[in-house]
Design a protein around this motif. Structure first.
Motif, PDB file in Angstrom:
ATOM      1  N   GLY A   1      -1.671   9.594   5.907  1.00 54.66           N
ATOM      2  CA  GLY A   1      -2.028   8.414   6.682  1.00 54.66           C
ATOM      3  C   GLY A   1      -1.680   7.115   5.996  1.00 54.66           C
ATOM      4  N   VAL A   2      -1.520   7.142   4.666  1.00 48.85           N
ATOM      5  CA  VAL A   2      -1.227   5.924   3.903  1.00 48.85           C
ATOM      6  C   VAL A   2       0.248   5.819   3.539  1.00 48.85           C
ATOM      7  CG1 VAL A   2      -3.545   5.515   3.017  1.00 48.85           C
ATOM      8  CG2 VAL A   2      -2.025   7.088   1.795  1.00 48.85           C
ATOM      9  N   ARG A   3       1.103   6.452   4.338  1.00 49.87           N
ATOM     10  CA  ARG A   3       2.556   6.248   4.227  1.00 49.87           C
ATOM     11  C   ARG A   3       3.048   5.643   5.545  1.00 49.87           C
ATOM     12  NH1 ARG A   3       5.321   8.657  -0.169  1.00 49.87           N
ATOM     13  NH2 ARG A   3       4.175  10.321  -1.223  1.00 49.87           N
ATOM     14  N   PRO A   4       2.772   4.365   5.792  1.00 50.48           N
ATOM     15  CA  PRO A   4       3.120   3.770   7.079  1.00 50.48           C
ATOM     16  C   PRO A   4       4.568   3.304   7.178  1.00 50.48           C
ATOM     17  CG  PRO A   4       2.030   2.134   5.727  1.00 50.48           C
ATOM     18  CD  PRO A   4       2.003   3.424   4.942  1.00 50.48           C
ATOM     19  N   LEU A   5       5.319   3.364   6.072  1.00 44.66           N
ATOM     20  CA  LEU A   5       6.658   2.785   6.060  1.00 44.66           C
ATOM     21  C   LEU A   5       7.775   3.819   6.166  1.00 44.66           C
ATOM     22  CD1 LEU A   5       5.983   0.090   3.349  1.00 44.66           C
ATOM     23  CD2 LEU A   5       6.536  -0.345   5.735  1.00 44.66           C
TER      24      LEU A   5
ATOM     25  N   ASN B   1       9.434   4.529   1.432  1.00 49.62           N
ATOM     26  CA  ASN B   1       8.359   5.353   1.993  1.00 49.62           C
ATOM     27  C   ASN B   1       7.269   5.540   0.939  1.00 49.62           C
ATOM     28  OD1 ASN B   1       6.810   7.151   3.495  1.00 49.62           O
ATOM     29  ND2 ASN B   1       8.196   8.878   3.168  1.00 49.62           N
ATOM     30  N   ILE B   2       6.620   4.444   0.591  1.00 56.00           N
ATOM     31  CA  ILE B   2       5.628   4.478  -0.492  1.00 56.00           C
ATOM     32  C   ILE B   2       4.277   4.954   0.037  1.00 56.00           C
ATOM     33  CG2 ILE B   2       6.804   2.661  -1.793  1.00 56.00           C
ATOM     34  CD1 ILE B   2       4.594   0.714  -0.841  1.00 56.00           C
ATOM     35  N   LYS B   3       3.510   5.527  -0.874  1.00 62.47           N
ATOM     36  CA  LYS B   3       2.138   5.927  -0.579  1.00 62.47           C
ATOM     37  C   LYS B   3       1.218   4.829  -1.111  1.00 62.47           C
ATOM     38  CE  LYS B   3      -1.000   9.869  -1.091  1.00 62.47           C
ATOM     39  NZ  LYS B   3      -1.175  11.197  -1.734  1.00 62.47           N
TER      40      LYS B   3
ATOM     41  N   GLU C   1      -1.533  -2.739  -6.311  1.00 62.53           N
ATOM     42  CA  GLU C   1      -0.209  -3.340  -6.270  1.00 62.53           C
ATOM     43  C   GLU C   1       0.654  -2.787  -5.135  1.00 62.53           C
ATOM     44  OE1 GLU C   1      -1.602  -1.794  -8.817  1.00 62.53           O
ATOM     45  OE2 GLU C   1      -0.220  -0.397  -9.812  1.00 62.53           O
ATOM     46  N   ASP C   2       0.246  -1.671  -4.557  1.00 66.59           N
ATOM     47  CA  ASP C   2       1.030  -1.082  -3.464  1.00 66.59           C
ATOM     48  C   ASP C   2       0.930  -1.897  -2.176  1.00 66.59           C
ATOM     49  OD1 ASP C   2       1.810   1.076  -5.050  1.00 66.59           O
ATOM     50  OD2 ASP C   2       0.092   2.296  -4.438  1.00 66.59           O
TER      51      ASP C   2
END
Length: 235
Positions: free
Chosen positions: A106-110, A208-210, A215-216
């Motif tokens: 769910g925390v990979r929105p990109l 596609n970052i988590k 800093e994310d």
């Protein structure tokens, strides 16, 4: 794509590395919660037929509210997760009926639609696939004293992302075997590998970052804005 897909979105984790009272998946990214960006992406994809969303029990009401507010009508179920991510995925799988399924954080929105399509195509060709990117840095294996014990060949190393895509029956079998054996894997692919099923990589995107640490979040905002300026669509 002829196949219709189901998607398990896993968002049950509390997470401590973000350092916020609110769980990371519910923090705002641009104009919407991170989780809503992720759900909206899969909602838009024609070959996605159904989505199961797995969240913490305490978050069921607000997530059901977002499903209605943002018109996420492909979300077939909003479910309470289990004690481990693996248990949450199993809950989500049982709520789907499609022959092919993806599991996504769910925390990979990109993640991009092109990357998702590439992962699904690789899964249909080979039976199972994961998004991944070649490792850029030199990796060292270190023992408990901090001493370097080996330097793996970087050309063979890939950083694994999500989505991960499988035939649903294969993934269910893998989860059931893991349950029987008391095995906890680091991802769904590790469970499927235990069945001696070959899992292939589809090359993804470094963006596609988590989103897991403070800093994310500004990095995600920057990437999202750049994508909008480049005309790559909005999330």
């Amino acid at each position: 794509m002829e196949e219709k897909w189901g998607v398990v979105i896993v968002a049950a984790g509390r997470g401590t590395r973000m350092g916020t009272k609110e769980s990371k998946q519910y923090l705002q990214l641009a104009d919407k919660p991170i989780l809503v960006h992720t759900l909206s992406l899969f909602q838009r994809m024609d070959f996605v037929a159904e989505i199961s969303l797995v969240v913490g029990k305490q978050d069921l009401d607000r997530c059901n509210g977002w499903v209605r507010e943002f018109g996420l009508d492909k979300v077939a179920a909003v479910l309470a997760g289990g004690g481990e991510r693996q248990h949450s995925v199993m809950c989500g799988l049982q709520a789907l009926s499609a022959d092919w399924v993806m599991v996504h954080d769910g925390v990979r929105p990109l993640v991009t639609e092109a990357s998702i399509q590439a992962c699904c195509n690789a899964a249909v060709r080979n039976g199972a696939a994961v998004l991944a990117v070649p490792v850029k840095d030199t990796i060292k294996q270190v023992d408990e004293t901090g001493r370097i014990v080996s330097t793996p060949d970087r050309s063979t190393l890939w950083a694994i992302q999500t989505p991960q895509a499988f035939r649903r029956s294969t993934l269910l079998e893998a989860h059931e075997k893991a349950r029987q054996d008391g095995f906890l894997g680091t991802d769904d692919a590790s469970l499927v590998e235990r069945l001696d099923v070959a899992v292939h990589v589809a090359e993804g995107d470094y963006a596609n970052i988590k989103i897991t640490t403070p800093e994310d979040l500004p990095m995600a905002e920057l990437l999202l804005e750049r994508r909008r300026l480049e005309g790559g669509g909005t999330l």
